[in-house]
Each structure stands twice: as C-alpha cells, then as structure tokens.
Design a protein around this motif. Sequence first.
Motif, short mmCIF file in Angstrom:
data_model
loop_
_atom_site.label_atom_id
_atom_site.label_comp_id
_atom_site.label_asym_id
_atom_site.label_seq_id
_atom_site.Cartn_x
_atom_site.Cartn_y
_atom_site.Cartn_z
N ARG A 37 0.86 -1.18 0.00
CA ARG A 37 0.00 0.00 0.00
C ARG A 37 0.89 1.23 0.00
O ARG A 37 2.05 1.18 0.45
CB ARG A 37 -0.91 0.03 1.22
N THR A 38 0.34 2.35 -0.48
CA THR A 38 1.13 3.58 -0.57
C THR A 38 0.29 4.80 -0.21
O THR A 38 -0.93 4.77 -0.32
CB THR A 38 1.72 3.72 -1.99
N ASP A 39 0.97 5.83 0.24
CA ASP A 39 0.34 7.12 0.54
C ASP A 39 1.43 8.18 0.48
O ASP A 39 2.62 7.85 0.43
CB ASP A 39 -0.31 7.10 1.93
N THR A 40 1.04 9.44 0.47
CA THR A 40 2.02 10.52 0.54
C THR A 40 1.79 11.30 1.83
O THR A 40 0.65 11.46 2.28
CB THR A 40 1.92 11.49 -0.66
N ILE A 41 2.89 11.76 2.42
CA ILE A 41 2.85 12.47 3.69
C ILE A 41 3.60 13.78 3.53
O ILE A 41 4.70 13.81 2.96
CB ILE A 41 3.45 11.60 4.82
N TRP A 50 1.15 4.98 15.89
CA TRP A 50 0.49 4.95 14.58
C TRP A 50 0.14 3.55 14.06
O TRP A 50 -0.60 3.42 13.09
CB TRP A 50 1.32 5.68 13.53
N SER A 51 0.62 2.52 14.68
CA SER A 51 0.40 1.17 14.18
C SER A 51 -1.10 0.85 14.09
O SER A 51 -1.86 1.15 15.02
CB SER A 51 1.07 0.15 15.09
N PRO A 52 -1.52 0.21 13.01
CA PRO A 52 -2.94 -0.15 12.87
C PRO A 52 -3.38 -1.23 13.86
O PRO A 52 -4.57 -1.45 14.05
CB PRO A 52 -3.05 -0.65 11.43
N TRP A 53 -2.43 -1.87 14.49
CA TRP A 53 -2.78 -2.96 15.40
C TRP A 53 -2.82 -2.54 16.87
O TRP A 53 -3.16 -3.34 17.73
CB TRP A 53 -1.80 -4.13 15.19
N GLU A 54 -2.48 -1.29 17.13
CA GLU A 54 -2.58 -0.79 18.51
C GLU A 54 -4.04 -0.82 18.95
O GLU A 54 -4.93 -0.52 18.17
CB GLU A 54 -2.03 0.63 18.61
N GLY A 55 -4.26 -1.17 20.18
CA GLY A 55 -5.61 -1.20 20.72
C GLY A 55 -6.31 -2.53 20.57
O GLY A 55 -7.40 -2.71 21.10
N PHE A 110 -2.67 -2.03 6.50
CA PHE A 110 -1.62 -1.14 5.98
C PHE A 110 -2.20 0.23 5.65
O PHE A 110 -1.60 1.26 5.95
CB PHE A 110 -0.97 -1.74 4.73
N GLU A 111 -3.38 0.25 5.03
CA GLU A 111 -4.03 1.53 4.70
C GLU A 111 -4.32 2.33 5.96
O GLU A 111 -4.06 3.54 6.02
CB GLU A 111 -5.32 1.27 3.92
N LYS A 112 -4.85 1.67 6.99
CA LYS A 112 -5.14 2.34 8.26
C LYS A 112 -3.86 2.86 8.89
O LYS A 112 -3.81 3.99 9.39
CB LYS A 112 -5.85 1.36 9.21
N GLY A 113 -2.81 2.05 8.90
CA GLY A 113 -1.54 2.47 9.49
C GLY A 113 -0.95 3.67 8.77
O GLY A 113 -0.47 4.61 9.41
N LEU A 114 -1.01 3.68 7.45
CA LEU A 114 -0.50 4.83 6.69
C LEU A 114 -1.32 6.08 6.97
O LEU A 114 -0.76 7.18 7.10
CB LEU A 114 -0.46 4.51 5.19
N ARG A 115 -2.65 5.94 7.09
CA ARG A 115 -3.49 7.10 7.44
C ARG A 115 -3.12 7.64 8.81
O ARG A 115 -3.01 8.85 9.01
CB ARG A 115 -4.97 6.70 7.44
N GLN A 116 -2.92 6.74 9.76
CA GLN A 116 -2.58 7.16 11.13
C GLN A 116 -1.19 7.78 11.19
O GLN A 116 -0.97 8.76 11.91
CB GLN A 116 -2.73 5.98 12.10
#
Length: 148
Positions: free
Chosen positions: A9-13, A33-38, A135-141
């Motif tokens: 997955r990819t995103d720009t920051i 920022w990890s998508p698996w936190e919580g 991965f998408e959630k993690g990149l957003r976070q």
Amino acid sequence: MAGTIVVERTDTIQTTPEALLPYIAELPRWVDWSPWEGMDPALKREYTGEPGAVGSTYEWSGNRKAGAGKMRIESVQPDGVGVALDFTRPFKSSSHVRFLLTREGDRTRVIWRMESARTFFSRFFNLDKLIGPDFEKGLRQLKMLVES
C-alpha cells in the motif's frame, strides 16, 4: 508451493523522508500509529537494542487478535527501512517488510510492502484482503501523526 505473496500500500505524507524515517525505524514509536494498537489493552511489549538501529527488536504477546511475534530492524537507509517479521501466534509465519520513502517535492511517498513465502496455508486466505486494509489504516494514522 513456490512463490511469494506481496501486500503493498502507498500514501504521501507532507514531510521529508529524513523527518519521517524515525517514526518507522524506531520501533517504540509504532505505538503512536500502528494499525494494530488497541487490539489488546493488556499487550505485553519488549524492546531491545538502540531504537532506530539495525538489530533493534520489538517482541509482543497478546490476546487472540494481537497474537505474538517479533520484528527486527534489518536495514535503515535514507530511502527506507527493512524489517524482518516473525509471527509465532496465531500461526507461524515469516515475512520481509520494507518501507520505501521517496521525496516528491515537499511530500514523501511511502510504500509499505510485505513479502511472504507462499505456503500450503496461504491457499485458504487472501493476505492482500486480510492485511491490506491494516496497511491503509496504518498509513493514514502515520500521516495524521506526522502532519499534525
């Protein structure tokens, strides 16, 4: 079953690769920022080595959702980070993870890529559909954290 399964997955920051690198290379920062936190409020974590340095590790053990495993930083370079990922629960697996950072003007393109060997068990689930949304959630976070 020969071959490799790839999830990417990819995103720009809105930042430079240099400013973004510590958020990825320093494993203790993943809690931000990890998508698996919580997934498990009682998750047990152990870090070894110098954060951001090759050889540093993060080991976790949690409930059924969080599972258990270990990440080890394999490489830290200006253009990205390589991570060895080994799960021990809910099933054993090993993968190579790579974060590739590319400057695009005043932004950084981040590619989060995981490669895993195709196994007998991979016939029964689609890793891209299973892991891709994480991965998408993690990149957003990560983007929200860095750009705030």
